[in-house]
Design an enzyme around this catalytic site. Structure first.
Site, short mmCIF file in Angstrom:
data_model
loop_
_atom_site.label_atom_id
_atom_site.label_comp_id
_atom_site.label_asym_id
_atom_site.label_seq_id
_atom_site.Cartn_x
_atom_site.Cartn_y
_atom_site.Cartn_z
N HIS A 272 0.48 1.16 -2.51
CA HIS A 272 1.48 0.92 -3.55
C HIS A 272 1.94 2.22 -4.19
O HIS A 272 3.09 2.34 -4.61
CB HIS A 272 0.93 0.00 -4.64
CG HIS A 272 1.83 -0.09 -5.82
ND1 HIS A 272 3.05 -0.74 -5.76
CD2 HIS A 272 1.75 0.42 -7.06
CE1 HIS A 272 3.66 -0.63 -6.93
NE2 HIS A 272 2.89 0.06 -7.73
N CYS A 273 1.08 3.22 -4.27
CA CYS A 273 1.35 4.35 -5.15
C CYS A 273 2.27 5.41 -4.54
O CYS A 273 3.37 5.65 -5.04
CB CYS A 273 0.03 5.02 -5.56
SG CYS A 273 -1.03 3.95 -6.56
N ILE A 274 1.83 6.07 -3.48
CA ILE A 274 2.51 7.29 -3.04
C ILE A 274 3.93 7.04 -2.52
O ILE A 274 4.82 7.85 -2.79
CB ILE A 274 1.67 8.04 -1.98
CG1 ILE A 274 0.23 8.17 -2.45
CG2 ILE A 274 2.24 9.43 -1.73
CD1 ILE A 274 -0.66 8.85 -1.45
#
Length: 436
Positions: A272-274
């Site tokens: 989800h983050c990068i």
């Protein structure tokens, strides 16, 4: 007692009820942590299948054991899709997705819908914490006005904070309790309440001066990774053209005991983050007349990796008198990283679609993902293929997208006609292995 004193007392004596909104890879471990610490926990989710599974003591996340859910149930943990029950909770912790829309701009709809569903049930002596990654200013600009529209004073009656999630699914070294927790409050009293809330379940709380600082901290953490991965992905392209193994280069550079941290190239960014978070910052920066060239360039390189891998596949097949159209392709590993079942933003899904668009017959094998899950942007009606000498030999191409430890790489190499390795698993050159 003032609302703050009442909240702090209930947090201290463990009589507080903790509400967790969003029972996915972030919210569920946090809920279990509070249950283990002796709090009664109410878990909220809009997915009735998740609610039913949890209430029957079952887990739907591979690295979270069903026994952990059952133990939490015995301590009073309950899941529900009835958001009106939020009035029963003293702490409201929001852990819902913050994706991008089709224009690659922030999509706060999950956060805002969740908060708007809570507002009618807010009461004094509650704390609301947002953990979903977002741009600086979200807590103050979007959440605070909605709360105050209810007639409650933030910092006096209810308490508002931001504390970015730092979950790393499948990490065997760091768990929710041992990962330091950054917290920022909208007022000093909000910060005090936030430190009490998280100090009960996390070994180290890191208070910062504002919610904006806390929001920016999370973005910096992920921008740091995105730009460094963009760098090594560009180095991979350069090394490939020069006939140099980029993984060998990185391993050699990593022997320097100072001034170098290894990052590894791959077929694209996942999780989800990068792939998402840096664009929350680039969008917000435009409000201040700034163009985040460095961040956007890294994003451009990383987003181009799946297409580059497809180019390497076609080049490898052409050099062997093979064509991609009509070929049988098996993708090895479709989770976004090794040894987990997490499919969020997995580059393997995009690779599968690109292969299908070019006429290939695509299957996959992943010991952690038995069936291709429901995803917002990708749809495949497929089951994981069991790897045997016969099944491996039946495919024209094996695309190694995620390097799970459960794969028998020696067996794969012995029986595969062609392997395109995007993870640098195969260290020694081989006639049937092409690195991408």
């Amino acid at each position: 007692m003032t609302p703050k004193q009442k909240l702090l007392a209930r947090l201290a004596d463990r009589s507080a009820v903790i509400g967790i909104f969003g029972l996915g890879y972030v919210g569920l471990p946090l809920a279990l942590g509070y249950a283990q610490a002796g709090y009664r926990v109410l878990g909220f989710d809009i997915d009735p299948a998740k609610v039913a599974a949890l209430n029957h003591g079952r887990s739907y996340i591979e690295h979270i054991a069903g026994a952990s859910i059952a133990a939490a149930r015995e301590r009073g943990f309950e899941a529900t899709d009835d958001f009106s029950r939020s009035a029963q909770a003293d702490a409201l912790i929001v852990c819902v997705p913050t994706p991008l829309n089709k224009y690659r701009e922030p999509d706060l709809s999950f956060v805002l819908k969740t908060v708007e569903s809570l507002v009618p049930h807010l009461r004094a002596a509650q704390i609301l914490s947002l953990e979903s990654t977002t741009y600086p200013g979200t807590t103050e600009e979007e959440l605070r006005p909605r709360i105050e529209a209810r007639g409650l004073s933030v910092g006096a009656e209810v308490f508002l904070c931001f504390s970015p999630e730092r979950e790393d699914p499948g990490n065997k070294v760091y768990a929710t309790r041992t990962i330091p927790k950054v917290v920022g409050g909208t007022t000093p009293d909000c910060l005090e309440a936030a430190c009490a809330l998280y100090g009960a379940v996390v070994e180290k709380v890191v208070p910062v001066s504002s919610t904006r600082v806390a929001e920016m901290t999370k973005l910096l953490e992920n921008v740091h990774r995105a730009v460094n991965i963009g760098l090594v992905n560009e180095m991979k392209i350069i090394c490939d053209r020069m006939g140099i193994d980029v993984h060998e280069v990185i391993r050699a550079a990593a022997t320097k005991p100072f001034g170098f941290v290894p990052y590894w190239p791959g077929p694209g960014l996942g999780g989800h983050c990068i792939p998402i978070d840096p664009f929350y910052l680039t969008w917000k920066a435009r409000e201040y007349g700034l163009h985040t060239r460095f961040i956007e360039l890294a994003g451009e390189i990383n987003r181009g990796m799946p297409e580059w891998v497809i180019g390497k596949i076609m080049e490898a097949m052409n050099s062997r008198g093979m064509v991609l159209k009509g070929s049988r392709c098996l993708v090895l590993g479709i989770a976004y990283k090794r040894n987990v079942d997490d499919m969020r933003e997995s580059p393997a899904a995009e690779l599968m679609e690109l292969l299908v668009q070019r006429g290939a017959q695509v299957s996959y094998s992943d010991p952690h993902v038995p069936s291709f899950p429901r995803m917002r942007e990708h749809k495949f009606d497929l089951q994981s293929v069991k790897l045997t000498p016969e099944s491996i030999a039946a495919y024209d191409l094996l695309l190694l997208a995620t390097d799970h430890e459960k794969f028998d790489y020696a067996q794969i190499k012995r029986h595969a006609r062609l392997i395109v390795d995007t993870r640098g698993v195969y260290l020694e050159p081989a006639a049937n292995v092409v690195k991408a």
